[in-house]
Design a protein around this motif. Sequence first.
Motif, PDB file in Angstrom:
ATOM      1  N   ASP A  88    -116.257 -30.522 -71.784  1.00  0.00           N
ATOM      2  CA  ASP A  88    -116.497 -29.695 -72.623  1.00  0.00           C
ATOM      3  C   ASP A  88    -116.740 -28.399 -72.188  1.00  0.00           C
ATOM      4  OD1 ASP A  88    -119.260 -29.710 -72.165  1.00  0.00           O
ATOM      5  OD2 ASP A  88    -120.003 -30.921 -73.729  1.00  0.00           O
ATOM      6  N   SER A  89    -117.149 -27.339 -72.876  1.00  0.00           N
ATOM      7  CA  SER A  89    -117.632 -25.803 -72.534  1.00  0.00           C
ATOM      8  C   SER A  89    -118.691 -25.859 -71.483  1.00  0.00           C
ATOM      9  CB  SER A  89    -117.764 -25.145 -73.774  1.00  0.00           C
ATOM     10  OG  SER A  89    -118.769 -25.468 -74.514  1.00  0.00           O
ATOM     11  N   LYS A 133    -111.442 -26.131 -76.702  1.00  0.00           N
ATOM     12  CA  LYS A 133    -112.351 -25.515 -75.686  1.00  0.00           C
ATOM     13  C   LYS A 133    -112.645 -26.720 -74.748  1.00  0.00           C
ATOM     14  CE  LYS A 133    -115.025 -22.663 -78.880  1.00  0.00           C
ATOM     15  NZ  LYS A 133    -116.376 -22.370 -79.653  1.00  0.00           N
TER      16      LYS A 133
END
Length: 287
Positions: A88-89, A133
């Motif tokens: 993830d981000s 994202k």
Amino acid sequence: MTMNSNDERKVVDTKLSIHPEIEDRLSDFQKECLEDEISELPSIREGEVDITTDFIFDMEDNYETSIFIRNGLQQDLMLQYVPFIIVDSEEKILARKLFDLREAGNIPPHGVRPWKIYFSKDEVDLEGQDLTKLKLVFEKKLKAETIVTVEYENLPKKISMENKEKYTKFLKSLPLLKKGKFTMSTYEVVKTDDGGISVTIVIRNGYDKGIRVKKVPITILDATGEIAAAGIFYLDNVIISPLKARIYSFTFSKNEINKARANLSKWKVNFTMTNTISTGDEKKDEQ
């Protein structure tokens, strides 16, 4: 992924290379779009091999990821097993999987091969995640794993060609099997005419010796996530040969079903692998 990187080497002018089996299915417009995407990729140099990920899409049963495999070598390239992770981000790892990229075929010198890889929703839970994202990257800690292939050893001699092809296709669709591993996978769950539930599974032996299967603990969850049936099936004198696979069907009778109106439009089967097999090492330990 980059190999043999050398900043003094010249930048490679790469060209789109479509897999021969799908080239006729792409329109000129689609090819132009791919060429535009390739032109926006960071440059690579002579001697480098690079894989760049594109987008992650929700495809109902799985997540589809588009990648570009770029060959900066002066000879054809064929990749084999490549480990990917989804992060993830915040760089938190959400999933990891080893992919067999041999199906992408031979990539010519300085060619760019668009390809797609898939994460099954049984393997990864991205519910609630913003897919725009997320990133697909290479596993940083690469481990040398030996991957083995197996074939069936107990298909009936009089099995129809149609069923044989279905079983074979399912076997090839399963996740890669590492040497020294043992897996159970669900092929089918159906209701029987007398109100029971039949479960057909495929057992794979990745060991280089025979494996004795003692028991098969099965729990079936229906579409609502509730337990439809659970039990242990004991097998007598079942030995799966080295690097082989076997198909077995087990049936829960109507009286053994916890939920009479189990919704099997979707289902999940859990196996408890502890103490289900014997490799023969127990006798050695006792001596």
